[in-house]
Write an enzyme that holds these catalytic residues in place. Structure first.
Site, mmCIF file in Angstrom:
data_model
loop_
_atom_site.group_PDB
_atom_site.id
_atom_site.type_symbol
_atom_site.label_atom_id
_atom_site.label_comp_id
_atom_site.label_asym_id
_atom_site.label_seq_id
_atom_site.Cartn_x
_atom_site.Cartn_y
_atom_site.Cartn_z
ATOM 1 N N HIS A 1 -21.127 129.430 45.944
ATOM 2 C CA HIS A 1 -21.801 130.580 45.767
ATOM 3 C C HIS A 1 -20.933 131.655 46.651
ATOM 4 C CE1 HIS A 1 -26.456 132.035 45.986
ATOM 5 N NE2 HIS A 1 -25.566 132.999 45.851
ATOM 6 N N ARG B 1 -29.048 131.068 39.880
ATOM 7 C CA ARG B 1 -29.527 130.350 41.122
ATOM 8 C C ARG B 1 -29.314 129.063 40.540
ATOM 9 N NH1 ARG B 1 -28.692 133.813 44.280
ATOM 10 N NH2 ARG B 1 -30.081 134.789 45.684
ATOM 11 N N GLU C 1 -27.774 124.100 48.494
ATOM 12 C CA GLU C 1 -26.359 124.407 48.781
ATOM 13 C C GLU C 1 -26.512 124.468 50.522
ATOM 14 O OE1 GLU C 1 -26.326 128.716 47.563
ATOM 15 O OE2 GLU C 1 -26.063 127.858 45.477
HETATM 16 N N1 LIG Z 1 -23.638 134.132 42.649
HETATM 17 C C1 LIG Z 1 -23.724 135.072 43.424
HETATM 18 O O1 LIG Z 1 -23.002 135.433 44.224
HETATM 19 C C2 LIG Z 1 -24.803 135.815 42.942
HETATM 20 C C3 LIG Z 1 -24.544 137.392 43.240
HETATM 21 C C4 LIG Z 1 -25.712 138.121 42.878
HETATM 22 C C5 LIG Z 1 -26.882 137.872 42.322
HETATM 23 N N2 LIG Z 1 -26.863 136.552 42.013
HETATM 24 C C6 LIG Z 1 -28.144 135.886 41.249
HETATM 25 O O2 LIG Z 1 -28.217 136.438 39.821
HETATM 26 C C7 LIG Z 1 -29.357 137.107 39.528
HETATM 27 C C8 LIG Z 1 -29.086 138.312 38.723
HETATM 28 O O3 LIG Z 1 -28.424 139.162 39.501
HETATM 29 P P1 LIG Z 1 -28.517 140.683 38.902
HETATM 30 O O4 LIG Z 1 -28.028 141.467 40.156
HETATM 31 O O5 LIG Z 1 -28.228 140.870 37.798
HETATM 32 O O6 LIG Z 1 -30.201 140.947 39.243
HETATM 33 P P2 LIG Z 1 -31.147 141.960 38.463
HETATM 34 O O7 LIG Z 1 -32.511 141.836 39.557
HETATM 35 O O8 LIG Z 1 -30.557 143.186 38.457
HETATM 36 O O9 LIG Z 1 -31.518 141.439 37.077
HETATM 37 C C9 LIG Z 1 -32.309 140.606 36.783
HETATM 38 C C10 LIG Z 1 -32.176 140.449 35.107
HETATM 39 O O10 LIG Z 1 -32.595 139.333 34.605
HETATM 40 C C11 LIG Z 1 -33.861 139.884 33.505
HETATM 41 N N3 LIG Z 1 -34.473 138.498 33.543
HETATM 42 C C12 LIG Z 1 -35.798 138.298 34.230
HETATM 43 N N4 LIG Z 1 -36.310 137.176 33.696
HETATM 44 C C13 LIG Z 1 -35.552 136.807 32.827
HETATM 45 C C14 LIG Z 1 -35.595 135.810 31.844
HETATM 46 N N5 LIG Z 1 -36.567 134.761 32.057
HETATM 47 N N6 LIG Z 1 -34.666 135.632 30.718
HETATM 48 C C15 LIG Z 1 -33.950 136.670 30.764
HETATM 49 N N7 LIG Z 1 -33.874 137.585 31.399
HETATM 50 C C16 LIG Z 1 -34.405 137.851 32.447
HETATM 51 C C17 LIG Z 1 -34.231 141.072 34.377
HETATM 52 O O11 LIG Z 1 -34.950 141.710 33.274
HETATM 53 C C18 LIG Z 1 -33.307 141.600 34.699
HETATM 54 O O12 LIG Z 1 -32.685 142.435 33.803
HETATM 55 C C19 LIG Z 1 -30.148 137.238 40.746
HETATM 56 O O13 LIG Z 1 -31.488 137.231 40.771
HETATM 57 C C20 LIG Z 1 -29.528 136.229 41.884
HETATM 58 O O14 LIG Z 1 -30.496 135.189 41.963
HETATM 59 C C21 LIG Z 1 -25.941 135.319 42.219
HETATM 60 O O1 LIG Z 2 -28.617 137.192 45.312
HETATM 61 C C1 LIG Z 2 -27.450 137.522 45.769
HETATM 62 O O2 LIG Z 2 -27.372 138.699 45.935
HETATM 63 C C2 LIG Z 2 -26.536 136.615 45.857
HETATM 64 O O3 LIG Z 2 -26.791 135.242 45.474
HETATM 65 C C3 LIG Z 2 -26.268 136.401 47.551
HETATM 66 O O4 LIG Z 2 -27.381 135.673 48.001
#
Ligand SMILES: NC(=O)c1ccc[n+]([C@@H]2O[C@H](COP(=O)([O-])OP(=O)(O)OC[C@H]3O[C@@H](n4cnc5c(N)ncnc54)[C@H](O)[C@@H]3O)[C@@H](O)[C@H]2O)c1
Ligand SMILES: O=C(O)[C@H](O)CO
Length: 325
Positions: A276, A228, A257
């Site tokens: 994104h 994010r 965004e």
């Molecule tokens: N760019 C995109 O299109 C896109 C797509 C999917 C997710 N995302 C973003 O990416 C993030 C991660 O996605 P995900 O599917 O792996 O989420 P997830 O919820 O599976 O994993 C998040 C991980 O981060 C860890 N975490 C939490 N706080 C932390 C910290 N301070 N330092 C280090 N690790 C920490 C948690 O323990 C967990 O393992 C989401 O929260 C979302 O905001 C972006």
């Molecule tokens: O968090 C997610 O799954 C992606 O960023 C889509 O918003």
């Protein structure tokens, strides 16, 4: 039972959801009607990108379960939702393969300096720059969730050393050389050639990559933010990069965004910006529906749901059953 959806479902998904919930009313609200439809929902599956009156929804007391169609939970974890009895599950892992693909594109593009060659092509200039290799680099990943784990799997065959931090650092995936606790970030930063952000946005991570931490990175490090925008203090990033710190950066997410036309990020030459789109994939809606259907069966059977979120932390709780990418 009234199930309200706010993700881009097609007719076949609606039919599958209806079959899983005989007799239920399925409402495909989309972004247009989600704000008004949610107050009467028993179950909500989606990701509203428009403001939702969460206080009203919670006060009404009807909503039992939110299945987010995003992995990031910042769109629905308002204080009212956090304090309520509403069960919340995330889409952790559903988008992980495409996020890994996109991360590789940004990372390789940055290391091989594609921005310079794109500009050179526009000017019909034949120039050469020193190359940087992905093979053999030391990579730091902040967040070993659904995305971080798949990313590590994809990066390991490039003979990389992978260091990572996670909130729950107990279970180290085999691809990771060292898994550190979240508060060891400062120790990790000077050791890596590449830093990839894959942690959720919460009070602890907002602004975590500020000027001080950017300067802890090597002068020729590469930063990739797939999580994010607000994890990075953008004005600090612009400042240090203008001073020649960092080889480059790839940002799929920005604090605002769409990124406003006046943002100084547009002007940083060694920076790749994508809007994104890391989570996009042809099968995304099928994958999301598969998770919703599996969790619907579990909900009806009173079994633990996949990706159950700790609402205070904002990501799957310790010991949650996780969606397998
Ligand atoms: N760019 C995109 O299109 C896109 C797509 C999917 C997710 N995302 C973003 O990416 C993030 C991660 O996605 P995900 O599917 O792996 O989420 P997830 O919820 O599976 O994993 C998040 C991980 O981060 C860890 N975490 C939490 N706080 C932390 C910290 N301070 N330092 C280090 N690790 C920490 C948690 O323990 C967990 O393992 C989401 O929260 C979302 O905001 C972006
Ligand atoms: O968090 C997610 O799954 C992606 O960023 C889509 O918003």
């Amino acid at each position: 039972m009234r199930i309200v959806l706010c993700y881009p479902v097609e007719l076949r998904h609606l039919e599958q959801i209806q079959a899983a919930w005989p007799g239920a009313e399925i409402v495909d609200a989309g972004q247009e009607r989600i704000a008004s439809e949610l107050a009467n929902a028993d179950i909500y599956c989606g990701h509203a990108k428009v403001p939702v009156p969460w206080d009203e929804v919670v006060a009404k007391g009807k909503l039992q379960w939110i299945q987010s169609s995003a992995a990031g939970m910042d769109h629905c974890l308002t204080p009212a939702v956090v304090q309520s009895e509403i069960l919340v599950t995330s889409a952790s892992g559903v988008l992980a393969k495409q996020v890994a693909d996109h991360t590789m594109a940004l990372l390789a593009g940055m290391l091989r300096d594609l921005p310079t060659y794109f500009r050179a092509k526009d000017k019909r200039e034949f120039i050469r720059r020193p190359t940087r290799d992905l093979h053999g680099t030391t990579i730091g990943i902040v967040g070993m969730g659904g995305n971080g784990r798949v990313l590590a799997r994809v990066l390991k065959p490039f003979e990389t050393t992978i260091l990572a931090t996670d909130w729950f650092p107990e279970k180290k995936p085999v691809e990771i050389d060292e898994l550190l606790p979240a508060d060891a970030l400062d120790d990790l930063l000077p050791r890596v050639d590449v830093l990839i952000l894959a942690a959720p946005l919460n009070d602890y991570t907002r602004g975590m990559i500020d000027e001080r931490r950017l300067r802890l990175l090597k002068k020729d490090a590469v930063l990739v933010n797939m999580a994010r925008g607000p994890l990075v203090v953008e004005e600090d990033l612009v400042k240090v990069m203008k001073e020649g710190h960092l080889w480059g950066a790839g940002l799929d997410v920005t604090a605002e965004e769409p990124l406003p036309a006046e943002s100084p990020l547009w002007e940083v030459p060694n920076l790749i910006l994508t809007p994104h789109v890391g989570g996009q994939r042809a099968s995304r809606i099928d994958d999301m529906t598969r998770l919703f259907l599996e969790n619907s069966q579990r909900f009806q059977a009173g079994k633990p749901l996949i990706n159950k979120v700790d609402k205070i932390l904002g990501f799957p709780e310790a010991g949650a059953i996780l969606f397998q990418s």
